[in-house]
Design an enzyme around this catalytic site. Structure first.
Site, PDB file in Angstrom:
ATOM      1  N   GLY A  31      -1.782  27.027  -6.554  1.00 27.60           N
ATOM      2  CA  GLY A  31      -1.399  26.394  -7.680  1.00 27.60           C
ATOM      3  C   GLY A  31      -1.910  25.217  -8.068  1.00 27.60           C
ATOM      4  N   PRO A  32      -1.616  24.367  -9.097  1.00 23.87           N
ATOM      5  CG  PRO A  32      -1.501  24.350 -11.611  1.00 23.87           C
ATOM      6  CD  PRO A  32      -1.126  25.129 -10.227  1.00 23.87           C
ATOM      7  N   PRO A  33      -1.422  20.897  -8.586  1.00 24.14           N
ATOM      8  CG  PRO A  33      -2.922  18.909  -8.409  1.00 24.14           C
ATOM      9  CD  PRO A  33      -2.569  20.447  -9.222  1.00 24.14           C
ATOM     10  N   GLY A  34       1.615  19.295  -7.383  1.00 28.15           N
ATOM     11  CA  GLY A  34       2.927  18.877  -7.964  1.00 28.15           C
ATOM     12  C   GLY A  34       3.760  20.031  -8.183  1.00 28.15           C
ATOM     13  N   GLY A  56       5.012  22.032  -6.191  1.00 27.40           N
ATOM     14  CA  GLY A  56       6.185  22.426  -5.132  1.00 27.40           C
ATOM     15  C   GLY A  56       5.717  23.658  -3.936  1.00 27.40           C
ATOM     16  CE  LYS A  57      -0.352  24.037  -4.086  1.00 29.51           C
ATOM     17  NZ  LYS A  57      -0.062  22.966  -5.339  1.00 29.51           N
ATOM     18  CB  THR A  58       3.812  20.669  -0.103  1.00 26.36           C
ATOM     19  OG1 THR A  58       2.372  20.588  -0.178  1.00 26.36           O
ATOM     20  CG2 THR A  58       4.034  20.004   1.480  1.00 26.36           C
ATOM     21  CB  SER A  71     -12.602  31.357 -20.347  1.00 27.08           C
ATOM     22  OG  SER A  71     -12.434  29.988 -20.008  1.00 27.08           O
ATOM     23  CE  LYS A 128      -8.087  29.917 -19.302  1.00 25.36           C
ATOM     24  NZ  LYS A 128      -9.100  30.886 -19.558  1.00 25.36           N
TER      25      LYS A 128
HETATM   26  N1  LIG Z   1      10.814  24.136  -8.816  1.00 27.61           N
HETATM   27  C1  LIG Z   1      11.154  22.892  -8.177  1.00 27.61           C
HETATM   28  N2  LIG Z   1      12.376  22.668  -7.957  1.00 27.61           N
HETATM   29  C2  LIG Z   1      12.791  21.265  -7.519  1.00 27.61           C
HETATM   30  N3  LIG Z   1      11.779  20.435  -7.191  1.00 27.61           N
HETATM   31  C3  LIG Z   1      10.187  20.834  -7.443  1.00 27.61           C
HETATM   32  C4  LIG Z   1       9.953  22.130  -7.563  1.00 27.61           C
HETATM   33  N4  LIG Z   1       8.637  21.940  -7.985  1.00 27.61           N
HETATM   34  C5  LIG Z   1       8.056  20.859  -7.379  1.00 27.61           C
HETATM   35  N5  LIG Z   1       9.472  20.013  -7.080  1.00 27.61           N
HETATM   36  C6  LIG Z   1       9.175  18.719  -6.285  1.00 27.61           C
HETATM   37  O1  LIG Z   1       7.945  17.973  -6.895  1.00 27.61           O
HETATM   38  C7  LIG Z   1       7.555  17.351  -5.904  1.00 27.61           C
HETATM   39  C8  LIG Z   1       5.838  17.650  -5.536  1.00 27.61           C
HETATM   40  O2  LIG Z   1       5.922  19.162  -4.951  1.00 27.61           O
HETATM   41  P1  LIG Z   1       4.800  19.335  -3.874  1.00 27.61           P
HETATM   42  O3  LIG Z   1       4.494  18.043  -2.980  1.00 27.61           O
HETATM   43  O4  LIG Z   1       5.497  20.416  -3.145  1.00 27.61           O
HETATM   44  O5  LIG Z   1       3.658  19.881  -4.792  1.00 27.61           O
HETATM   45  P2  LIG Z   1       2.230  20.736  -4.175  1.00 27.61           P
HETATM   46  O6  LIG Z   1       2.227  21.754  -4.825  1.00 27.61           O
HETATM   47  O7  LIG Z   1       2.185  21.026  -2.704  1.00 27.61           O
HETATM   48  O8  LIG Z   1       1.186  19.802  -4.741  1.00 27.61           O
HETATM   49  P3  LIG Z   1      -0.518  19.499  -3.973  1.00 27.61           P
HETATM   50  O9  LIG Z   1      -0.991  20.544  -4.400  1.00 27.61           O
HETATM   51  O10 LIG Z   1      -0.753  18.281  -4.719  1.00 27.61           O
HETATM   52  O11 LIG Z   1      -0.060  19.472  -2.562  1.00 27.61           O
HETATM   53  C9  LIG Z   1       8.244  17.652  -4.689  1.00 27.61           C
HETATM   54  O12 LIG Z   1       8.987  16.531  -4.455  1.00 27.61           O
HETATM   55  C10 LIG Z   1       9.115  18.915  -5.048  1.00 27.61           C
HETATM   56  O13 LIG Z   1      10.260  18.738  -4.356  1.00 27.61           O
HETATM   57 MG   LIG Z   2       1.050  19.796  -1.205  1.00 30.27          MG
END
Ligand SMILES: Nc1ncnc2c1ncn2[C@@H]1O[C@H](COP(=O)(O)OP(=O)(O)OP(=O)(O)O)[C@@H](O)[C@H]1O
Ligand SMILES: [Mg+2]
Length: 748
Positions: A323-326, A328-330, A647, A690
């Site tokens: 999924g896109p950055p930020g 919550g994957k990590t 697309s 989208k």
């Molecule tokens: N559903 C959620 N509930 C609570 N906090 C969230 C949620 N989604 C994201 N966050 C918070 O947003 C921040 C960024 O998330 P994270 O670092 O996991 O992104 P990522 O998907 O790993 O991005 P990347 O692809 O850039 O590595 C984290 O501090 C995370 O706790």
């Molecule tokens: Mg990450």
């Protein structure tokens, strides 16, 4: 050798003479030039003979010599005192000479006395003669200096000598430094070890040798037998070798690494799906589907473990979060670790292009180290951590070997109980590790890896979800981080929404968290400097004041006022986005110009779009000759980002049709879909992302290909309720919906 101005003391008898001529000789040949020296003192020694003190005065060339009646050699000579003041030409050389000599003295560590002496000499000739004092120059060089009567020539010669000397000293210093660096490091290590031994003795700790200590550690490490044997073998070598040579230190490094693997340590694995779900819910807002899939995955693992079923190739698929950055994957990876009671280690694979990064280098290489997996286990301190393989989509491969091949082995349950790191060269059991991978996009993941992955998609959040995340997680975290208490500063949901809409443009919440942090930092500063009393309420005015003017604009309304611009929807590495397709025409030889860094597939879409519009011109109410003698230009702005994919097909048709029919596109409509020459609309990917982007950009209607209709179920209901979807099968439907009904007169 004596030069003018130089004092010498010689054991010779000069009789009653006040002046003598000193001439250097070598192998019975005399130099052509001598020094006239003045006798300043003569002393008769207690035994027999004299000692005289002489001071050189100036040069003289030699003529014929004869012995007089007393046997003293008398020489015809022509005095050559230096020309004073020296010719102007010497100025420049003089400066250079002094600079070079200064540098030499610097290198030789002069205490300042020689430098002061050189400085005290003002005559150019005398300055050149100071070279005569240098122990670095040979006899022949000094004779050469002596025989050079002309001041300019002499100074030039002396400068050349000194320059050569400087170069030599510099090279020597560099070599010495290099060598010292190496030996010092070894010596230092040696001394430190000695000191350590001494300290240990002093403390009354076991005064056993280093080897004994390793023996004890190895015994306690709980290594598998094979590894234990290997460790003992290496330790025996170390013992035989003694402690002070370089190879010994390599052996110790190896043993240290071997010991750093947590061979027998495991955390108690907790595979309780109910508990896992609770932890996931605590840490993350929303993400219902993701949490459910993770819980199921853990449940299946538990069942297989409980029933003693062996892991097979098919059973051990790797959980992969895309999924896109930020989004919550990590951080959900960390939650998985918490939910299962395991340690968590993150291993970033972005830019890894070398197999050795994963597997380590063989020990025969100097500076060899174990690979990332061994390091991850060391950091985890247990053999069953959650290891997050971050950014698998950014793995590279080149001549150094394909890292994905190594990863494949690591991830394969049929092989990974006997993973062999090149450096450690023993088998490691990775079968208890829970691997979780993450990626921003799926298409660049090496296909062999992709096959073995269980994909869980993160599509990004709706505004409402973001508000909830901010409220439940980001806001409290930032409040705390900025040294404030929860009751000291408040923000309403409406204001949160304002921050989201006007200051962030992202699928995830990272930017949002940053902006909230910025706001709170301002508040914290005010509180700390007693400018404002708590509780502080962050309202719209405070947001504008803290974050400045809105950073994000909804362009669709302004962009589509003229015919020829249509709003499309795309998915990029950072999530969904709106993109505008612009069409314009100008006088020319006909043909199609495409700009905006379009990929091949996208260029083909543009051609198809043009062909379709041309062949259906009359149905679309377009003048058959609209493109007669004109050239069509299609541009997709944000020209710096490369774009590709089919697309945007219907968006291109719409833009061209809008241009040629003079009907602008409705500003509230976004669209996505591939188009065929016959005008059919084909399905596309990433619909949810989208739609979220369209919603965030303020669009209220989206044109969706018929075959994508089922995907609308994935769209969160709060967004779905606020948008209108037009399900289409063909392009004429698209145009009927997208183009304004009224025909407006062309602006020109
Ligand atoms: N559903 C959620 N509930 C609570 N906090 C969230 C949620 N989604 C994201 N966050 C918070 O947003 C921040 C960024 O998330 P994270 O670092 O996991 O992104 P990522 O998907 O790993 O991005 P990347 O692809 O850039 O590595 C984290 O501090 C995370 O706790
Ligand atoms: Mg990450």
């Amino acid at each position: 050798m004596v030069f003018p101005g130089m004092p010498v003391t010689l054991p010779v008898d000069v009789g009653a003479d006040d002046r003598v001529l000193l001439v250097p000789t070598h192998d019975r040949t005399y130099a052509k030039v001598g020094i006239i020296a003045e006798v300043s003192e003569r002393v008769r020694l207690a035994g027999r003979g004299f000692v005289v003190s002489l001071t050189g005065l100036h040069r003289a060339t030699l003529g014929a010599a004869t012995a007089d009646a007393d046997g003293v050699l008398r020489v015809d000579h022509q005095p050559h005192p230096d020309q004073v003041p020296a010719p102007v030409a010497t100025r420049e050389i003089e400066r250079e000479y002094r600079a070079v000599v200064d540098e030499i003295l610097e290198l030789r560590g002069d205490d300042g006395r020689i430098r002061a002496f050189v400085r005290s000499i003002t005559d150019a000739g005398a300055l050149a003669d100071t070279a005569g004092y240098s122990p670095d120059f040979s006899f022949a060089q000094k004779v050469q200096l002596l025989e050079t009567l002309d001041v300019v020539e002499r100074l030039t010669l002396a400068l050349q000598f000194q320059r050569d000397r400087l170069a030599e000293l510099q090279v020597r210093k560099r070599i010495r430094d290099d060598v010292e660096d190496g030996t010092q490091k070894q010596q230092r290590e040696y001394f430190l070890r000695k000191q350590m031994d001494a300290i240990r003795k002093e403390l009354g700790e076991s005064d056993g040798s280093v080897v004994d200590e390793y023996r004890k550690k190895i015994a306690d490490a709980g290594m598998p037998d094979v590894v234990r044997q290997q460790a003992d073998r290496e330790l025996d070598r170390l013992e035989r070798m003694g402690d002070s040579n370089a190879e010994a230190s390599m052996l110790r490094t190896y043993l240290d690494w071997l010991l750093s693997v947590p061979w027998n340590r495991r955390s108690d694995d907790r595979l309780d799906p109910g508990h896992a779900r609770d932890v996931l819910d605590d840490d993350h807002e929303g993400l219902d589907d993701v949490k459910r899939r993770i819980t199921e995955y853990l449940a299946v693992r538990k069942l297989r473990t409980d029933r003693g079923m062996a892991e097979t190739r098919r059973s051990g698929v790797i959980l992969t979060l895309i999924g896109p950055p930020g989004t919550g994957k990590t951080s959900i990876g960390e939650s998985i670790a918490r939910a299962t009671g395991r340690q968590f280690v993150r291993m970033s694979l972005g830019g890894v292009r070398d197999e050795a990064e994963i597997r380590g280098h063989r020990r025969t290489y100097i500076g060899a180290l174990p690979g990332r997996l061994v390091r991850a286990l060391r950091d985890a301190g247990t053999m069953n951590p959650v290891i997050m393989l971050d950014e698998v989509d950014k793995l590279g491969a080149d001549w150094r070997g394909d890292p994905s091949a190594a990863l494949l082995e690591v991830l394969d349950p049929a092989q990974n109980h006997s993973f062999r790191d090149h450096y450690l060269d023993v088998e490691l059991d990775l079968s208890h590790v829970l691997f979780v991978a993450t990626a921003n996009v799926a298409d660049t993941i090496p296909s062999a890896l992709f096959d073995r992955m269980e994909i869980i998609r993160f599509d990004g959040y709706t505004t409402q979800e973001k508000v909830a995340i901010a409220r439940g997680h980001l806001w409290p975290r930032q409040v705390e981080r900025n040294g404030l208490r929860a009751d000291e500063v408040t923000i309403s949901d409406d204001v949160l929404q304002l921050v989201i809409a006007d200051y962030t443009r992202e699928a995830g919440v990272r930017q949002l968290e940053r902006e909230l942090g910025k706001l709170l930092r301002k508040s914290a500063t005010r509180v700390a400097s007693a400018e404002q009393t708590t509780p502080i309420v962050i309202n719209e005015a405070a947001v504008r004041d803290g974050l400045g003017r809105a950073k994000v604009f909804h362009e669709a309304a302004t962009r589509t006022t003229v015919p020829g611009v249509a709003t499309g929807l795309a998915v990029t590495g950072v999530g969904g986005d709106v993109l505008f397709v612009e069409a314009a025409s100008m006088p020319g030889k006909g043909g199609l110009v495409l700009t905006g860094q379009l990929g091949d597939v996208m260029k083909e879409s543009a051609r198809i779009a043009l062909t379709y519009v041309k062949s259906h011109a009359s149905d679309l109410g377009i003048d058959e000759n609209a493109l007669e003698g004109r050239e069509l230009h299609v541009h997709v702005p944000a020209g710096a980002t490369p774009k590709d994919g089919p697309s945007a097909g219907i968006t291109m048709v719409t833009a061209i049709a809008s241009l040629l029919s003079h009907r602008p596109v409705k500003s509230t409509v976004g669209m996505t879909g591939e188009v065929t020459l016959q005008g059919r609309v084909l399905p596309i990917g990433g619909l949810k992302q989208k739609i979220l982007a369209a919603h965030a950009a303020g669009l209220t209607e989206v044109i969706v290909p018929d075959r994508n209709a089922p995907d609308l179920d994935d769209v969160p209901s709060d967004v779905r309720d606020r948008m209108r979807f037009h399900i289409v099968q063909s392009v004429d439907q698209v145009l009927a919906i997208a183009l304004e009904l009224v025909e407006v007169a062309a602006a020109a």
